[in-house]
Design a protein around this motif. Structure first.
Motif, PDB file in Angstrom:
ATOM      1  N   GLY A   1      49.203  -3.671  46.928  1.00 55.01           N
ATOM      2  CA  GLY A   1      50.215  -2.970  47.714  1.00 55.01           C
ATOM      3  C   GLY A   1      51.114  -3.975  48.401  1.00 55.01           C
ATOM      4  N   ASN A   2      52.163  -3.497  49.031  1.00 55.29           N
ATOM      5  CA  ASN A   2      53.093  -4.358  49.734  1.00 55.29           C
ATOM      6  C   ASN A   2      52.495  -4.758  51.078  1.00 55.29           C
ATOM      7  OD1 ASN A   2      55.528  -4.696  51.743  1.00 55.29           O
ATOM      8  ND2 ASN A   2      56.312  -5.125  49.704  1.00 55.29           N
TER       9      ASN A   2
ATOM     10  N   ARG B   1      63.849  -0.863  54.046  1.00 59.95           N
ATOM     11  CA  ARG B   1      64.511  -2.111  53.671  1.00 59.95           C
ATOM     12  C   ARG B   1      63.609  -3.037  52.860  1.00 59.95           C
ATOM     13  NH1 ARG B   1      68.412  -4.200  58.631  1.00 59.95           N
ATOM     14  NH2 ARG B   1      69.926  -2.497  58.490  1.00 59.95           N
ATOM     15  N   ILE B   2      62.369  -2.634  52.621  1.00 60.01           N
ATOM     16  CA  ILE B   2      61.466  -3.444  51.813  1.00 60.01           C
ATOM     17  C   ILE B   2      61.878  -3.315  50.347  1.00 60.01           C
ATOM     18  CG2 ILE B   2      59.093  -3.754  51.048  1.00 60.01           C
ATOM     19  CD1 ILE B   2      58.185  -2.678  53.735  1.00 60.01           C
ATOM     20  N   SER B   3      62.213  -4.417  49.738  1.00 61.24           N
ATOM     21  CA  SER B   3      62.642  -4.398  48.336  1.00 61.24           C
ATOM     22  C   SER B   3      61.420  -4.592  47.443  1.00 61.24           C
ATOM     23  CB  SER B   3      63.680  -5.500  48.074  1.00 61.24           C
ATOM     24  OG  SER B   3      63.150  -6.761  48.427  1.00 61.24           O
ATOM     25  N   ASP B   4      60.763  -3.506  47.141  1.00 63.49           N
ATOM     26  CA  ASP B   4      59.588  -3.529  46.271  1.00 63.49           C
ATOM     27  C   ASP B   4      59.480  -2.166  45.608  1.00 63.49           C
ATOM     28  OD1 ASP B   4      57.310  -4.301  44.960  1.00 63.49           O
ATOM     29  OD2 ASP B   4      56.190  -4.844  46.757  1.00 63.49           O
ATOM     30  N   GLN B   5      58.637  -2.056  44.611  1.00 61.99           N
ATOM     31  CA  GLN B   5      58.461  -0.787  43.913  1.00 61.99           C
ATOM     32  C   GLN B   5      57.900   0.258  44.875  1.00 61.99           C
ATOM     33  OE1 GLN B   5      56.067  -1.464  40.436  1.00 61.99           O
ATOM     34  NE2 GLN B   5      57.273  -3.229  39.792  1.00 61.99           N
ATOM     35  N   PRO B   6      58.387   1.499  44.797  1.00 63.75           N
ATOM     36  CA  PRO B   6      57.954   2.528  45.759  1.00 63.75           C
ATOM     37  C   PRO B   6      56.443   2.712  45.828  1.00 63.75           C
ATOM     38  CG  PRO B   6      59.878   3.284  44.567  1.00 63.75           C
ATOM     39  CD  PRO B   6      59.466   1.989  43.924  1.00 63.75           C
TER      40      PRO B   6
ATOM     41  N   ARG C   1      54.133   0.555  45.291  1.00 63.48           N
ATOM     42  CA  ARG C   1      53.518  -0.581  45.989  1.00 63.48           C
ATOM     43  C   ARG C   1      53.733  -0.479  47.503  1.00 63.48           C
ATOM     44  NH1 ARG C   1      52.107  -5.415  44.169  1.00 63.48           N
ATOM     45  NH2 ARG C   1      53.335  -6.416  45.822  1.00 63.48           N
ATOM     46  N   VAL C   2      54.922  -0.038  47.901  1.00 62.01           N
ATOM     47  CA  VAL C   2      55.190   0.148  49.325  1.00 62.01           C
ATOM     48  C   VAL C   2      54.292   1.242  49.891  1.00 62.01           C
ATOM     49  CG1 VAL C   2      56.930   0.750  51.047  1.00 62.01           C
ATOM     50  CG2 VAL C   2      57.567  -0.651  49.071  1.00 62.01           C
ATOM     51  N   ALA C   3      54.199   2.363  49.183  1.00 64.93           N
ATOM     52  CA  ALA C   3      53.356   3.474  49.643  1.00 64.93           C
ATOM     53  C   ALA C   3      51.886   3.065  49.684  1.00 64.93           C
ATOM     54  CB  ALA C   3      53.540   4.684  48.728  1.00 64.93           C
ATOM     55  N   ARG C   4      51.472   2.274  48.708  1.00 64.71           N
ATOM     56  CA  ARG C   4      50.084   1.788  48.695  1.00 64.71           C
ATOM     57  C   ARG C   4      49.835   0.868  49.883  1.00 64.71           C
ATOM     58  NH1 ARG C   4      49.030  -0.850  43.255  1.00 64.71           N
ATOM     59  NH2 ARG C   4      49.769   1.188  42.553  1.00 64.71           N
ATOM     60  N   GLY C   5      50.812   0.042  50.214  1.00 60.41           N
ATOM     61  CA  GLY C   5      50.674  -0.824  51.382  1.00 60.41           C
ATOM     62  C   GLY C   5      50.585  -0.028  52.666  1.00 60.41           C
TER      63      GLY C   5
END
Length: 212
Positions: free
Chosen positions: A78-79, A38-43, A45-49
């Motif tokens: 990252g996110n 449900r995190i609305s961010d670039q994939p 960036r989410v994976a980096r977070g």
């Protein structure tokens, strides 16, 4: 208190809750997956977070995992929310394995081949925490602060644990990134297709109606 449990948990129940979440691990993992998707961010960036959170979660910096994961995610763009969720990699199931592996590896690197069982490692962390608490209280009371045990703990346990955890933490972070990225991309693609399908249905005239 308003939010206190009517029936306090017994000691066995508290210990069980540390190892097994109330709804079970499958429910806990499903909840984490739902939060991540449900995190609305670039994939990427989410994976980096997630990778940043997993890295920090594998270290012995207990009590600092959340702020350190957020700072690391910010530094690597990252996110931050994904990083906070990623710290769940350090949990009651993985910590015993990580603790013994990291401490043994760190002591091997530092030239000390002695090994400690997990129980003694956690006991040492508990005693160090108690010592820190007593020394903080000593600032405001006539008591005398003692740092010799903390110095011994830092050299015998914390330092080799920290050094030894870097390798496993880095490996876990890389795996977390490469495993989570395609799954997040696939979910985003699925969500985009579902959104496009809903828009198409909304724009299509209902059956049986005529256009002017």
């Amino acid at each position: 208190m308003v939010f206190r449990r009517r029936t306090p948990l017994t000691l066995p129940q508290k210990l069980r809750a540390l190892v097994l979440p109330p709804g079970g691990w499958s429910r806990a993992l499903s909840y984490l997956r739902l939060r991540l998707t449900r995190i609305s961010d670039q994939p990427h960036r989410v994976a980096r977070g997630i990778a940043c959170g997993v890295f920090v979660g594998c270290t012995p910096l207990f009590g600092l995992h959340l702020p350190l994961a957020a700072a690391l995610a910010w530094a690597f763009r990252g996110n931050v929310v994904a990083a906070l969720i990623g710290t769940a990699a350090g949990n009651p199931v993985t910590i015993p394995i990580l603790a013994v592996l990291s401490l043994d590896l760190g002591r091997a690197i530092l030239g000390d081949g002695l090994s400690l069982p997990f129980g003694e490692i956690m006991t040492a962390f508990g005693q160090a925490g108690d010592e820190i608490t007593r020394n903080i209280k000593a600032i405001f009371t006539p008591a005398v602060a003692h740092w010799d045990k903390l110095a011994e703990f830092g050299q015998a346990v914390f330092l080799p644990y920290l050094i030894g955890s870097i390798g496993p933490a880095l490996l876990a972070a890389i795996l977390a990134y490469w495993l989570s990225l395609p799954m997040i991309e696939a979910f985003h693609s699925l969500r985009a297709r579902q959104r496009a399908a809903r828009l198409a249905r909304r724009d299509t005239p209902a059956s049986g109606t005529k256009e002017d």
